[in-house]
Design a protein around this motif. Sequence first.
Motif: not given
Lengths: 165, 306
Positions: B21-26, B60-68, B48-53, B39-44
Amino acid sequence: MQFFLLGGIFMGFTLCGVYLWRAYLTRRRFFSDTITFMGYLGIEIAFSKNQIGLVIERYGAGFCEPFRNMITAYKQIMDSRADITRDGINEILWKRLRPDERVVVADLLYNLGRHACAQEEKKLRTKNVEIARLHERAIGEMRSRASIYLKLCIILGIGVVILLL
Amino acid sequence: MDIVLETLPEHLRAYFARVDLSAVNEIRLRVNAPVLVCANGRNMFLTPNGLADKVRRDTDVVYASRNELESILHKASGYSIYAVNEQLKMGFMTIRGGIRIGVVGEVVSENGITSTIKNIHALNIRIPRMVSGCSYPILPYIFGGTMPTSTLIIAPPGCGKTTMLRDIAYQISDKFYMLNTLIIDERGEIAATHMGECQLDVGAFTDVMTGCTKTFGFENGVRSMRPHVIITDEVATCADTEMIKTATHSGVRVIASVHAANIEEIRTKPNFRELVESAVFDRYVVLSGLGKIEGVYDRNLRLMAG
């Protein structure tokens, strides 16, 4: 000795009556406190816009025990930064609420603070009408049933004492 | 970063446990779309296993719902959206730690006035960072003597204008010059004020007016706080430029920023052309990348350094 025993029996029945009477009184107070709390909240939303947690902190002590416990538990959820879910709300509701009352109070707590000022005030007004209806019912029950149960218990106590004499 | 984690719903919080989290900007969340992390200026992608390019499958990716998304806003507002409605109307919310949550959705208007945003579509959680000393390269150009010169920082979005202004405020107010500095922080980005407290260090001699228009800030701040320097972000409207002119004519130095790609754009922008012609600003600093200084120009737009 017999006098004390009979006195104890009479007191026991009377206390049962008082307990039932108080249960109805607490129900009435629960709903009147809910209305008062909504009033405080309405003022905060319209003017100072303080957060709900602060409103609970400020006014919580003055409410009856079941309502105070419920909103304190609600604040604890907020303080722990947990998600406010319907299941979570159901856990903290006063156990003596009836199913229809649970629905209304749970809905009130679940929706608190989820809207902008105008919508929040509108929601509170709608809920106020529903809670006022439950309050009226609690007052009616207190007038009719609470006093009957109290009198009935006292009469029963006297009856049992006479029988034992 | 704990504040950000606290704000996230429990389901997302678990995935962020595997992220540095120390590298996360947005953190960007959109309804029913993958969660993106810068993170560090790169969008990723958040997986479920962390960040991926890159990801192979949608699963493989985590989705966000309206409720969230709604839950994040609810929590971030201290479970009291009504308390932050004035900020929400402007499309953002500032929380503890200076974290700013940008909000987009359906704008509700009554009689032409925005009353709130509903049906939230996306959130952008921006984590501000103090970059202490980032203004050092331009300070010698800004300060001729004991007072700074009025300066306009020019850059496209995401090049660190606000970070630069924040550091300038700190340097002139606290570290070197001890001048009364007034920050007019319309959107709460420079000092990130939350409940009346600056969440980022902008110096001990700095006053912050937040949540007000620049016009209000200039008019009232000059009279009530007697500043030597006024710092403000994202000057855009005619009213803003007019107020800057008035302030500089009353002896106050203004350090401001504007969205533009280069110095040429400033010449052609209608509001700013007049400012350039009347030499309201003594220095123009152009940033071309994250904290990268492309050039420093004088009041006649002649290149001084770069």
